[in-house]
Motif scaffolding. Structure first.
Motif, PDB file in Angstrom:
ATOM      1  N   ALA A  66      27.015  14.388  -6.526  1.00 26.65           N
ATOM      2  CA  ALA A  66      26.324  15.359  -5.691  1.00 26.65           C
ATOM      3  C   ALA A  66      25.056  14.794  -5.201  1.00 26.65           C
ATOM      4  O   ALA A  66      24.405  14.746  -4.193  1.00 26.65           O
ATOM      5  CB  ALA A  66      26.135  16.682  -5.660  1.00 26.65           C
ATOM      6  N   VAL A  67      24.258  14.185  -6.290  1.00 29.76           N
ATOM      7  CA  VAL A  67      22.807  13.781  -6.248  1.00 29.76           C
ATOM      8  C   VAL A  67      22.849  12.582  -5.318  1.00 29.76           C
ATOM      9  O   VAL A  67      22.126  12.411  -4.623  1.00 29.76           O
ATOM     10  CB  VAL A  67      21.948  13.764  -7.781  1.00 29.76           C
ATOM     11  N   ARG A  68      23.816  11.852  -6.286  1.00 32.81           N
ATOM     12  CA  ARG A  68      23.736  10.474  -5.361  1.00 32.81           C
ATOM     13  C   ARG A  68      24.272  10.459  -3.878  1.00 32.81           C
ATOM     14  O   ARG A  68      23.937   9.731  -3.042  1.00 32.81           O
ATOM     15  CB  ARG A  68      24.782   9.526  -6.062  1.00 32.81           C
TER      16      ARG A  68
ATOM     17  N   ALA B 232      27.347   7.847 -11.859  1.00 40.21           N
ATOM     18  CA  ALA B 232      27.397   8.015 -10.558  1.00 40.21           C
ATOM     19  C   ALA B 232      26.455   7.136  -9.482  1.00 40.21           C
ATOM     20  O   ALA B 232      26.620   7.225  -8.365  1.00 40.21           O
ATOM     21  CB  ALA B 232      26.559   9.343 -10.216  1.00 40.21           C
ATOM     22  N   GLY B 233      26.053   6.047 -10.246  1.00 35.90           N
ATOM     23  CA  GLY B 233      25.557   4.920  -9.161  1.00 35.90           C
ATOM     24  C   GLY B 233      23.941   5.184  -8.991  1.00 35.90           C
ATOM     25  O   GLY B 233      23.608   4.488  -8.200  1.00 35.90           O
ATOM     26  N   VAL B 234      23.213   5.948  -9.797  1.00 36.91           N
ATOM     27  CA  VAL B 234      21.962   6.292  -9.648  1.00 36.91           C
ATOM     28  C   VAL B 234      21.331   5.160 -10.452  1.00 36.91           C
ATOM     29  O   VAL B 234      21.347   5.180 -11.766  1.00 36.91           O
ATOM     30  CB  VAL B 234      21.656   7.445 -10.193  1.00 36.91           C
ATOM     31  N   ILE B 235      20.448   4.594 -10.039  1.00 31.35           N
ATOM     32  CA  ILE B 235      19.518   3.444 -10.709  1.00 31.35           C
ATOM     33  C   ILE B 235      18.456   4.167 -11.576  1.00 31.35           C
ATOM     34  O   ILE B 235      17.515   4.873 -10.987  1.00 31.35           O
ATOM     35  CB  ILE B 235      18.797   2.477  -9.743  1.00 31.35           C
ATOM     36  N   ARG B 236      18.921   4.248 -12.915  1.00 30.92           N
ATOM     37  CA  ARG B 236      17.725   5.116 -13.589  1.00 30.92           C
ATOM     38  C   ARG B 236      17.248   4.763 -14.715  1.00 30.92           C
ATOM     39  O   ARG B 236      17.511   3.703 -15.143  1.00 30.92           O
ATOM     40  CB  ARG B 236      18.503   6.256 -14.026  1.00 30.92           C
ATOM     41  N   GLY B 237      15.848   5.435 -15.222  1.00 20.74           N
ATOM     42  CA  GLY B 237      15.308   5.055 -16.462  1.00 20.74           C
ATOM     43  C   GLY B 237      14.904   6.263 -17.130  1.00 20.74           C
ATOM     44  O   GLY B 237      14.897   7.195 -16.642  1.00 20.74           O
ATOM     45  N   ALA B 238      14.281   5.971 -18.270  1.00 21.88           N
ATOM     46  CA  ALA B 238      13.829   6.947 -18.986  1.00 21.88           C
ATOM     47  C   ALA B 238      12.367   7.093 -19.179  1.00 21.88           C
ATOM     48  O   ALA B 238      11.643   6.144 -18.897  1.00 21.88           O
ATOM     49  CB  ALA B 238      14.253   6.754 -20.655  1.00 21.88           C
ATOM     50  N   TYR B 239      12.015   8.243 -19.406  1.00 20.64           N
ATOM     51  CA  TYR B 239      10.303   8.374 -19.499  1.00 20.64           C
ATOM     52  C   TYR B 239       9.996   9.167 -20.762  1.00 20.64           C
ATOM     53  O   TYR B 239      10.806   9.794 -21.289  1.00 20.64           O
ATOM     54  CB  TYR B 239       9.841   9.027 -18.108  1.00 20.64           C
TER      55      TYR B 239
END
Length: 251
Positions: A61-63, A95-102
């Motif tokens: 849903a976010v994407r 979901a196809g979100v380009i993500r990284g960690a912090y």
């Protein structure tokens, strides 16, 4: 002269229709259906950053709501790992979100190298898969008892260790006021790290001294996004989706 099929005026029309029906049946047999609309893609991608405080997240849903990138809390200090990281990180990817960690920095508790190693070993590493951003170093919550010189050295220690582990420049998350107070307007990171600046309720962010511009801007801590039940930090990306992908892929 009438044809044996009065609904059609020529055998050519009938043949065309028959071929169309055969093609449609073939597509259905292989599971093809009507074309589905891609999730919204904006000229300047929209993002979020999250931790366990957001609870369960529906990343699909976010994407679909147009969110293209996210930073997800992984670690803090050298002993804490966010309890929802192992769920959020792969779910965002799926979901196809380009993500990284912090990593939430605790400079007063251990060295920059120690915390960078813990971060890289606990989800903050990088892979060239078109969906992974370089890790981010979250610098806030006071100066942690360090002098400005000691803080500069700590940040550089973290940066060098993270780059050695991952091959990527760590993203710096901070505010202009923190950078001024805790590093003394140090100019040593502006040519190394992308800047993720936090500045809420303004039309454009104040840039910490030494950084030429911002790469990501956290413009509110009270955003709303489908798929997340409460408030969430929201971010703009300073460039096109192609530039976002270039940051993800180190190109």
């Amino acid at each position: 002269m009438d044809t044996p099929y009065p609904k059609y005026r020529s055998m050519r029309t009938f043949t065309t229709l028959l071929l169309s029906l055969v093609l449609a049946a073939t597509l259905l047999a292989f599971g093809a259906g009507p074309a589905q609309a891609d999730p919204e893609v904006k000229a300047n991608p929209e993002g979020i950053d999250v931790s366990h405080y957001q609870g369960a997240i529906n990343w699909g849903a976010v994407r679909s709501a147009g969110i293209e990138f996210a930073w997800i809390k992984s670690t803090e200090g050298t002993s804490y790992k966010d309890p929802r990281f192992n769920t959020n990180y792969p779910a965002a990817h799926a979901a196809g979100v380009i993500r990284g960690a912090y990593h939430f920095a605790r400079p007063g508790s251990s060295s920059g190298a120690t915390q960078a190693n813990y971060f890289a070993s606990s989800g903050g590493a990088w892979s060239a898969d078109n969906l992974t951003l370089p890790g981010a170093l979250d610098l806030e919550a006071g100066c942690h008892g360090l002098s400005q010189t000691a803080m500069r050295n700590w940040i550089l220690d973290f940066y060098n260790t993270y780059k050695s582990r991952t091959g990527r420049d760590v993203v710096i998350y901070t505010t202009r006021s923190w950078w001024t107070s805790c590093t003394g307007n140090w100019t040593g990171m502006g040519t190394r790290s992308p800047l993720w600046v936090a500045h809420w309720g303004v039309s454009s962010p104040a840039i910490p001294v030494g950084f030429p511009t911002w790469t990501a801007w956290q413009f509110t801590d009270n955003g709303r996004v489908n798929g997340i039940s409460g408030a969430v930090d929201r971010n703009h990306f300073n460039g096109s989706r192609d530039r976002l992908l270039a940051l993800a892929n180190n190109t």
